[in-house]
Design a protein around this motif. Sequence first.
Motif, PDB file in Angstrom:
ATOM      1  N   GLY A  28      -5.466 -99.627  10.133  1.00  0.00           N
ATOM      2  CA  GLY A  28      -4.160 -99.969   9.338  1.00  0.00           C
ATOM      3  C   GLY A  28      -3.500-101.247   9.813  1.00  0.00           C
ATOM      4  N   GLN A  29      -3.760-101.895  11.054  1.00  0.00           N
ATOM      5  CA  GLN A  29      -3.150-102.740  11.678  1.00  0.00           C
ATOM      6  C   GLN A  29      -3.533-104.121  11.138  1.00  0.00           C
ATOM      7  OE1 GLN A  29      -0.932-102.352  14.314  1.00  0.00           O
ATOM      8  NE2 GLN A  29      -1.130-100.317  13.538  1.00  0.00           N
ATOM      9  N   CYS A  75      -8.993 -97.482  17.244  1.00  0.00           N
ATOM     10  CA  CYS A  75      -9.669 -97.843  16.117  1.00  0.00           C
ATOM     11  C   CYS A  75     -11.111 -97.309  15.866  1.00  0.00           C
ATOM     12  CB  CYS A  75      -9.246 -99.444  15.726  1.00  0.00           C
ATOM     13  SG  CYS A  75     -10.102 -99.902  14.297  1.00  0.00           S
ATOM     14  N   ARG A  76     -11.669 -96.699  15.153  1.00  0.00           N
ATOM     15  CA  ARG A  76     -12.973 -96.348  15.048  1.00  0.00           C
ATOM     16  C   ARG A  76     -13.867 -97.692  14.737  1.00  0.00           C
ATOM     17  NH1 ARG A  76     -14.247 -90.568  12.610  1.00  0.00           N
ATOM     18  NH2 ARG A  76     -13.175 -89.569  14.379  1.00  0.00           N
ATOM     19  N   ALA A  83     -14.138 -99.760  17.587  1.00  0.00           N
ATOM     20  CA  ALA A  83     -14.959 -99.182  18.534  1.00  0.00           C
ATOM     21  C   ALA A  83     -16.709 -99.361  18.395  1.00  0.00           C
ATOM     22  CB  ALA A  83     -14.459 -98.095  18.882  1.00  0.00           C
ATOM     23  N   ALA A  84     -16.670 -99.338  17.026  1.00  0.00           N
ATOM     24  CA  ALA A  84     -18.192 -99.081  16.746  1.00  0.00           C
ATOM     25  C   ALA A  84     -18.677-100.394  16.684  1.00  0.00           C
ATOM     26  CB  ALA A  84     -18.193 -98.453  15.111  1.00  0.00           C
ATOM     27  N   GLU A  85     -17.843-101.465  16.396  1.00  0.00           N
ATOM     28  CA  GLU A  85     -18.317-102.761  16.388  1.00  0.00           C
ATOM     29  C   GLU A  85     -18.676-103.338  17.949  1.00  0.00           C
ATOM     30  OE1 GLU A  85     -16.595-104.630  12.316  1.00  0.00           O
ATOM     31  OE2 GLU A  85     -15.659-105.120  14.207  1.00  0.00           O
ATOM     32  N   VAL A  86     -17.688-103.049  18.525  1.00  0.00           N
ATOM     33  CA  VAL A  86     -17.963-103.422  20.043  1.00  0.00           C
ATOM     34  C   VAL A  86     -19.020-102.501  20.812  1.00  0.00           C
ATOM     35  CG1 VAL A  86     -16.999-103.156  22.234  1.00  0.00           C
ATOM     36  CG2 VAL A  86     -15.354-103.915  20.416  1.00  0.00           C
ATOM     37  N   ALA A  87     -19.415-101.244  20.460  1.00  0.00           N
ATOM     38  CA  ALA A  87     -20.543-100.844  20.890  1.00  0.00           C
ATOM     39  C   ALA A  87     -21.820-101.520  20.352  1.00  0.00           C
ATOM     40  CB  ALA A  87     -20.511 -99.162  20.373  1.00  0.00           C
ATOM     41  N   ALA A  88     -21.811-101.464  18.995  1.00  0.00           N
ATOM     42  CA  ALA A  88     -23.235-102.171  18.601  1.00  0.00           C
ATOM     43  C   ALA A  88     -23.397-103.534  19.330  1.00  0.00           C
ATOM     44  CB  ALA A  88     -22.842-102.559  16.830  1.00  0.00           C
TER      45      ALA A  88
END
Length: 175
Positions: A134-135, A158-159, A162-167
Amino acid sequence: MTRFDITPLARAVLAVKDLIRRAACEVHGAHAVEVPVDGLRALTRTELDDPLAGIRAAVLARYAASAEIRAYAEQARGVGRAWDEIAKALGLDQTQFDDPRAELAFRLVAENRPLPFRESFERLDAWWRCGSCGQRIRDHDPFEANPADNEIGHAATCRRHAAEVAASRLWEEAR
Ligand SMILES: [Zn+2]
């Protein structure tokens, strides 16, 4: 403010946006959805469930608009209007350019060349609201491999981010 007390100019802009949205639905299979406006209860804004369909429809509108600009400019020349007058109708402000605006109008309309904007007019990033945290996010340089470096503003929790960074870490390791 309701639709009935806005200026004719604002009303015309809304009508064009409505047309683009309708084309996105009819040609590209999107659906219009009502989403709440930030901070204003009971007020909604019409959006598309598929923003990419909106882009396709807006590009179509841009082609149609370019064709209309060319056709009207040629008509204007036909009835004796000068390229400088056409430049004015195009909204070209002479103070922004080094070249005569009549020349720029000709290049823009007849040769389909972009305007030589000065660097200060360029905007180098995009802003959007993250659907996950929501930011408001500042998005720049998508060629950076790690999304942590090109999306600024996500909440620490932010999920999606976090998912994009992990990927991207996995992708880096696999190289
Ligand atoms: Zn986020």
